[in-house]
Structure formats: structure tokens, C-alpha cells
Design a protein around this motif. Sequence first.
Motif, PDB file in Angstrom:
ATOM      1  N   UNK A  28       0.830  -1.208   0.000  1.00  0.00           N
ATOM      2  CA  UNK A  28       0.000   0.000   0.000  1.00  0.00           C
ATOM      3  C   UNK A  28       0.865   1.259   0.000  1.00  0.00           C
ATOM      4  N   UNK A  29       1.915   1.260   0.822  1.00  0.00           N
ATOM      5  CA  UNK A  29       2.807   2.422   0.897  1.00  0.00           C
ATOM      6  C   UNK A  29       3.571   2.594  -0.414  1.00  0.00           C
ATOM      7  N   UNK A  30       4.131   1.492  -0.938  1.00  0.00           N
ATOM      8  CA  UNK A  30       4.954   1.573  -2.152  1.00  0.00           C
ATOM      9  C   UNK A  30       4.124   2.000  -3.358  1.00  0.00           C
ATOM     10  N   UNK A  31       2.926   1.442  -3.508  1.00  0.00           N
ATOM     11  CA  UNK A  31       2.078   1.804  -4.643  1.00  0.00           C
ATOM     12  C   UNK A  31       1.599   3.255  -4.539  1.00  0.00           C
ATOM     13  N   UNK A  32       1.263   3.698  -3.319  1.00  0.00           N
ATOM     14  CA  UNK A  32       0.859   5.103  -3.133  1.00  0.00           C
ATOM     15  C   UNK A  32       1.997   6.043  -3.512  1.00  0.00           C
ATOM     16  N   UNK A  33       3.202   5.723  -3.035  1.00  0.00           N
ATOM     17  CA  UNK A  33       4.366   6.555  -3.346  1.00  0.00           C
ATOM     18  C   UNK A  33       4.666   6.542  -4.837  1.00  0.00           C
ATOM     19  N   UNK A  34       4.468   5.385  -5.484  1.00  0.00           N
ATOM     20  CA  UNK A  34       4.746   5.273  -6.913  1.00  0.00           C
ATOM     21  C   UNK A  34       3.800   6.158  -7.727  1.00  0.00           C
ATOM     22  N   UNK A  35       2.543   6.208  -7.342  1.00  0.00           N
ATOM     23  CA  UNK A  35       1.589   7.094  -8.024  1.00  0.00           C
ATOM     24  C   UNK A  35       2.054   8.553  -7.908  1.00  0.00           C
ATOM     25  N   UNK A  36       2.455   8.950  -6.701  1.00  0.00           N
ATOM     26  CA  UNK A  36       2.913  10.320  -6.473  1.00  0.00           C
ATOM     27  C   UNK A  36       4.147  10.626  -7.317  1.00  0.00           C
ATOM     28  N   UNK A  37       5.107   9.702  -7.336  1.00  0.00           N
ATOM     29  CA  UNK A  37       6.344   9.896  -8.105  1.00  0.00           C
ATOM     30  C   UNK A  37       6.029  10.055  -9.589  1.00  0.00           C
ATOM     31  N   UNK A  38       5.137   9.224 -10.120  1.00  0.00           N
ATOM     32  CA  UNK A  38       4.792   9.308 -11.540  1.00  0.00           C
ATOM     33  C   UNK A  38       4.126  10.643 -11.885  1.00  0.00           C
ATOM     34  N   UNK A  39       3.228  11.104 -11.019  1.00  0.00           N
ATOM     35  CA  UNK A  39       2.557  12.383 -11.262  1.00  0.00           C
ATOM     36  C   UNK A  39       3.568  13.534 -11.225  1.00  0.00           C
ATOM     37  N   UNK A  40       4.431  13.546 -10.199  1.00  0.00           N
ATOM     38  CA  UNK A  40       5.454  14.592 -10.092  1.00  0.00           C
ATOM     39  C   UNK A  40       6.404  14.539 -11.290  1.00  0.00           C
ATOM     40  N   UNK A  41       6.799  13.335 -11.705  1.00  0.00           N
ATOM     41  CA  UNK A  41       7.683  13.170 -12.857  1.00  0.00           C
ATOM     42  C   UNK A  41       7.033  13.770 -14.103  1.00  0.00           C
ATOM     43  N   UNK A  42       5.749  13.465 -14.331  1.00  0.00           N
ATOM     44  CA  UNK A  42       5.066  13.990 -15.515  1.00  0.00           C
ATOM     45  C   UNK A  42       4.986  15.514 -15.487  1.00  0.00           C
ATOM     46  N   UNK A  43       4.782  16.084 -14.307  1.00  0.00           N
ATOM     47  CA  UNK A  43       4.649  17.540 -14.181  1.00  0.00           C
ATOM     48  C   UNK A  43       5.981  18.269 -14.301  1.00  0.00           C
ATOM     49  N   UNK A  44       7.077  17.612 -13.933  1.00  0.00           N
ATOM     50  CA  UNK A  44       8.380  18.291 -13.867  1.00  0.00           C
ATOM     51  C   UNK A  44       9.400  17.708 -14.842  1.00  0.00           C
ATOM     52  N   UNK A  45       8.930  16.989 -15.875  1.00  0.00           N
ATOM     53  CA  UNK A  45       9.853  16.326 -16.805  1.00  0.00           C
ATOM     54  C   UNK A  45      10.743  17.314 -17.557  1.00  0.00           C
ATOM     55  N   UNK A  46      10.365  18.574 -17.589  1.00  0.00           N
ATOM     56  CA  UNK A  46      11.193  19.574 -18.254  1.00  0.00           C
ATOM     57  C   UNK A  46      12.392  20.010 -17.428  1.00  0.00           C
ATOM     58  N   UNK A  47      12.436  19.624 -16.157  1.00  0.00           N
ATOM     59  CA  UNK A  47      13.550  19.988 -15.274  1.00  0.00           C
ATOM     60  C   UNK A  47      14.514  18.814 -15.159  1.00  0.00           C
ATOM     61  N   UNK A  48      15.779  19.044 -15.477  1.00  0.00           N
ATOM     62  CA  UNK A  48      16.754  17.965 -15.415  1.00  0.00           C
ATOM     63  C   UNK A  48      17.001  17.459 -13.987  1.00  0.00           C
ATOM     64  N   UNK A  49      17.181  18.346 -12.984  1.00  0.00           N
ATOM     65  CA  UNK A  49      17.374  17.842 -11.619  1.00  0.00           C
ATOM     66  C   UNK A  49      16.175  17.028 -11.113  1.00  0.00           C
TER      67      UNK A  49
END
Length: 408
Positions: A270-291
Amino acid sequence: MPIGLIALALGGFGIGLTEFVIMGLLPEVAADFQVSEATAGWLISGYALAVVVGALLLTAAVTRFERRPVLAVLMVLFIAGNLVSALAPDYWLMMLGRIIAALAHGAFFGIGAVVAASMVAPTKKAGAIAIMFTGLTAANVLGVPFGTMLGQAAGWRSTFWAITGIGVLALVGILALVPRTGAGEAAPGGLRGELRAFRSRQVWLSILVTILGYGGMFGAFTYIAFTLTEVTGFSASTVPWLLILFGVGLFVGNTVGGRAADRNVDRTLLVALSALVVVLVVFALTAGSQPMTIASMVLLGGFGFATVPGLQMRVMKYATTAPTLASGANIGAFNVGNALGAWMGGVTITAGLGYTSPIWAGAGITLLGLAVMVFASAAAAKRRDGGASAAIARGADSEQENVEPQRA
């Protein structure tokens, strides 16, 4: 740590290398066989489909046999497949070699997970499975980049010769280091007994979580090179090094996830899947930033693979006395997830939604996996609570029966 786990991890390393290194060698293979890169890409798809077939049919065929010799035979099959690939004079023989090697993949990990879990104490089973899967993560961290460089420098066939040699070492290790005590008995009633495991709703829910949870991560990962170069602005020569960072995340996530799952499987998932959803959303929103992209790559690998030991352990847990076929089926489920994620990502790109769209699709698929996991965990908890209440009631009734005769 039982030394036999090292032999299983080495086998996992070779199998992981076979599965993924072809991605970096497709241009060379396509040029050698004079086929298009799309046609060469079927060497990846054909492998994945054969893994699913082997995970189900081959595992079902060997459930009644002792597991250590079965693992050895599977490794011989793996060696033969890579030998055929290394010697293949044309595309179709190369495809045959890939299919032969893939048939061993699903059954090896499915049966190997059961053997690994049987080699340690009950409280360390998920950790033992994680050690076996360490070979798969190491293949991504080290094997794929160096295998690709070897193939580019000495010809793609040299990589498959090297994988064949790794298979031989793993075979020797399995025969010498995996103890007979690591091999369990087949389920009562043989294959019929193994099939009874699929009567459990929790087994099916666990397999569905595997498909959706792992498929979401793989959907984002399949087209990651396009995201890194076309959206984030990295040069193509930087991509292999960024993939190594992803692999480091895999390694750490696999290790930590295995230890956490030994304490509580459902909570870990439950923790890992929740965190994975958050990471994917943040990645999609910030993919233009290299860091931010670099951080997202590491976290994507970490939380994505933190689920693997728990997913494998959960399906074995609810398969109870017949875990072998269910374990193999779950390995097949990982590859169904791969295909689902890659297909969804391709659909979004074809629809003109851009190179971050596979990441959004991956987040959506993972969110569905999380929802199924929440339902499965709640259902399991409700059943445990119901069983505990029934046991208390039975105890109270028994006590009452013992007291009443004394009053008489």
C-alpha cells in the motif's frame, strides 16, 4: 544468508540480462539480419509472450518433480536458447532462441521464489525472494549497459556468448549450492492440487495488483528515452547513465521492499504503490527539469521495484499449500503488466499527447492497482477479524459447556 541464494541470484542475473540487453542492441541486430527495427523489436515482444506461456504451462508440467533438478533443467533450457541466439544465421532462428530462453524465464523465477522462501525462516521469506531478484536488478544496473557496450564493440553475438557463459556458471551453482532441503514437495494431488490455489479470491487479486502496479511503472519506463531527450533535453549519450541511476533505484527498492514485506506485506504494498503514483505524477509535471527528472528516475525505480518481493510473497501466501503454479503465474503477470503498460504508453503517443503521456498513463494504471490493493487488503483484514471473532465465540461456547455440568 544461505549460499544457495547466490546461485539463484546469478541465474536471475543471466535471465534479466537476456530480457533487457536486446533493447540496446536492436540496431546492430536489425542491420545484421537486414530487417527493420520494428521487426527486430518483435524479438522483445516475442520474448515477453513466451515468458507468460512458460510461466504457466512449463511450471504446471513440472510441479510434481523435485524443485532443485527442475531449476537445473530450466537453466539448461536457458543456456540452449542463448546458444541458439549467439549462433543464429537468420532472424527466425534468433527468434527461436529468444523463445526457448524465455520459456525458462517464468518457470525459473516462479519456482526459484518458492525455493528461496523455503531456505530461510518464515520471518525472512520476502527478504530471500528479494535476494533472488537482486540478480534481476543487477542485470539492469550493470549488465545491460556493459552488455550493450560489449555488443557494440565486439558484435552483438558476443553479448549472447557472454550470457551463455553466465548460464553455465548459474547451472553449476544451482547443482552445487542449492540444498535438497530447499526443494519442497508438490501439492497434494499434483497439478490438480496446484490448480486449487486459484480458487482463492486473494490469489487473483494479488495477480491483478501485479499486472497493474508493475505495468504502470513499465509503461512509463518503456518510452523513457524519448522523454529524456525530447522533453527534458538530455543528449542521447547521457541516457545510458541515467538508466544506471534508475537501476540503482531498482536495487535499493528491491532490498528495502523485501525487508519491509517480511514485517507486513499488505502495508508495504500500500505504501509503495501510493508513493509510486505520487512519483509518476510529479515526474510527468516536472519532466522539463533535469534535476527533478534525475530524482524521479531514482525514485521510480526504487518504489517500482519495492513492490516486487511483496507481490510475489503475497500470491504465495494465499496459495498456501500449492504455491508453485501460483508463483509462476505471478511471474507471467509481471510480463502481462509490461505489455499492458507499453501498449498504453504507445497509444497515448500515437494519439499525439506527447512524450510525457506514457508517464501519465503509468500513473493511472498504478492508481488502479492501488485501488485493487486497498480492496484486497480490506477484504483480507475483514476475513481475519471474522475468523478471530468466530474463534472467540467457539471458545466461549466451549467454556459455557464445561461450566454448566458443574452447576448440575
